[in-house]
Design an enzyme around this catalytic site. Structure first.
Site, mmCIF file in Angstrom:
data_model
loop_
_atom_site.group_PDB
_atom_site.id
_atom_site.type_symbol
_atom_site.label_atom_id
_atom_site.label_comp_id
_atom_site.label_asym_id
_atom_site.label_seq_id
_atom_site.Cartn_x
_atom_site.Cartn_y
_atom_site.Cartn_z
ATOM 1 N N GLY A 190 5.992 -7.583 48.744
ATOM 2 C CA GLY A 190 5.564 -7.708 47.341
ATOM 3 C C GLY A 190 4.673 -8.926 47.160
ATOM 4 N N GLY A 196 2.135 -9.491 43.971
ATOM 5 C CA GLY A 196 2.618 -9.603 42.599
ATOM 6 C C GLY A 196 2.445 -11.006 42.037
ATOM 7 N N GLN A 197 3.000 -11.198 40.829
ATOM 8 C CA GLN A 197 2.801 -12.477 40.128
ATOM 9 C C GLN A 197 3.352 -13.651 40.928
ATOM 10 O OE1 GLN A 197 5.147 -13.208 36.619
ATOM 11 N NE2 GLN A 197 3.738 -14.727 35.804
ATOM 12 N N ASP A 227 2.466 -5.547 50.970
ATOM 13 C CA ASP A 227 2.625 -4.935 49.649
ATOM 14 C C ASP A 227 2.417 -3.432 49.792
ATOM 15 O OD1 ASP A 227 2.293 -6.638 46.607
ATOM 16 O OD2 ASP A 227 2.594 -4.465 46.722
ATOM 17 N N ILE A 228 2.661 -2.714 48.714
ATOM 18 C CA ILE A 228 2.568 -1.256 48.751
ATOM 19 C C ILE A 228 1.116 -0.778 48.895
ATOM 20 C CG2 ILE A 228 2.566 -1.073 46.209
ATOM 21 C CD1 ILE A 228 4.488 1.409 48.338
ATOM 22 N N ARG A 229 0.172 -1.618 48.434
ATOM 23 C CA ARG A 229 -1.226 -1.238 48.640
ATOM 24 C C ARG A 229 -2.074 -2.459 48.988
ATOM 25 N NH1 ARG A 229 -0.350 -1.338 43.267
ATOM 26 N NH2 ARG A 229 0.711 0.667 43.220
ATOM 27 N N ASN A 233 6.023 -0.003 52.384
ATOM 28 C CA ASN A 233 6.799 0.502 51.265
ATOM 29 C C ASN A 233 8.188 -0.131 51.359
ATOM 30 O OD1 ASN A 233 8.306 1.912 49.434
ATOM 31 N ND2 ASN A 233 7.664 3.951 50.130
ATOM 32 N N TYR A 237 16.920 -3.303 34.369
ATOM 33 C CA TYR A 237 16.534 -4.414 35.246
ATOM 34 C C TYR A 237 17.703 -5.390 35.428
ATOM 35 C CZ TYR A 237 13.813 -8.604 36.572
ATOM 36 O OH TYR A 237 13.310 -9.718 37.193
ATOM 37 N N LYS A 264 19.782 -6.448 38.788
ATOM 38 C CA LYS A 264 19.859 -7.838 39.273
ATOM 39 C C LYS A 264 21.320 -8.297 39.378
ATOM 40 C CE LYS A 264 15.532 -8.810 39.986
ATOM 41 N NZ LYS A 264 15.072 -8.983 41.382
#
Ligand code: SER
Length: 315
Positions: free
Chosen positions: A9, A12-13, A35-37, A53, A143, A147
């Site tokens: 990931g 991401g941010q 990452d996924i892409r 993935n 979410y 968590k």
């Protein structure tokens, strides 16, 4: 021998800035971003990058073996607002990616693991101010439920299998270099972009919604610090409360106005209001400060100044 790290990931941010910081510390070639892409961005172009993935155990295991990975930072997740729109996928992604990396650690294929938790583990029945580390936790979002469950599994894998997994309950995170990805606290990032481009912002939360927040520099420092701390300093194996500042939309707007006097804000609360209302307003994080020396640098004033300076350069 140098430590080899895999970030899942990485685009991401948090992943974006974490990748840059870890590459500075451990060396570019020792930090594999994934990452996924494959986006055409800094993370992809500044060092080793793999498409992966997070739901595919074999892919992760393969990367760990090929690159002789010691530590994984699992940053792939669906955040609070997005998760409400796709609960089944959010549960699948947030839980199974965690199981994959926990099982790799259990099998001795990696030595250490970072997994982010969130203030979303708390719920409407939790004390709102100075929320303690140990308190009532009845999360009411998809979410938050994922968590909270993840935290239980981290502690379980530590206690039963001796897995070295470390975790922080991040508050809302504010950054200039990468956009947030579908959270309830995202307004505190959007507001800066709109303040500069339009001089006005329509906020999706009500004016007095107070939430715990943190500047990304502090969040990255905390993440790296907890991972570098000697194992005996880590007393909590579920996830640590972590805090820096708390503010309302009214308060952040007033701070921005000090720099952009013509800035105005309006309020149009949407479904995210209910999520925000179920979360704490401020967090007691003394245990992180005592156990592994956590200390934040940025408050509302210094964060606002830094955000506006950096965004003005790029917009
Ligand atoms: N910032 C996150 C969200 O709003 C909370 O962890 O979903």
């Amino acid at each position: 021998m140098s430590t080899k790290i895999l970030i899942i990931g990485a685009c991401g941010q948090i992943g974006t800035e974490l990748t840059h910081s870890l590459r500075k510390i451990y060396g570019t070639d020792n930090v594999i971003a994934s990452d996924i892409r494959k986006l055409n961005n800094d993370v992809v172009n500044s060092g080793p990058f793999e498409v992966i993935n997070a739901l595919d155990f074999n892919q992760i295991e393969h990367l760990v073996e090929v690159h002789k990975i010691d530590e994984i930072y699992l940053m792939a997740a669906l955040l609070s607002a997005t998760a409400e729109k796709n609960p089944a996928f959010a549960w699948d992604l947030n839980m199974n990616s965690l199981f994959h990396v926990l099982n790799l650690a259990k099998a001795g294929k990696i030595k250490k693991l970072f997994w982010p938790s969130s203030i979303a583990v708390f719920g409407p029945t939790t004390p709102k101010e100075n929320t303690p580390q140990y308190t009532i936790m009845e999360p009411s979002t998809v979410y938050g439920i994922s968590k909270q469950s993840g935290e239980r599994w981290c502690e379980y894998y530590h206690n039963i299998f001796g897995v070295d997994v470390r975790s922080i309950r991040y508050p809302g995170l504010i950054s200039y270099s990468s956009p947030p990805g579908g959270g309830t606290t995202d307004y505190a990032v959007d507001i800066f972009h709109k303040a500069l481009s339009d001089k006005t912002y329509e906020c999706f939360l009500s004016s007095e919604t107070k939430m715990p927040m943190m500047y990304m520099d502090d969040a990255i420092a905390a993440t790296i610090n907890i991972m570098q701390a000697p194992l005996e300093e880590i007393k909590i194996h579920s996830s640590y409360n972590l805090a820096a500042m708390s503010f309302t939309p009214t308060e952040i707007a007033a701070e921005i106005k000090k720099h952009i006097p013509e800035f105005t804000i309006t309020y149009e609360p949407d479904f995210r209001q209910k999520i925000a209302d179920s979360w704490p307003a401020s967090i007691d994080d003394h245990q992180a400060r005592e156990d592994w020396g956590w200390n934040h640098k940025y408050d509302l004033e210094t964060m606002t100044k830094d955000m506006l300076e950096n965004l003005s350069k790029s917009e």
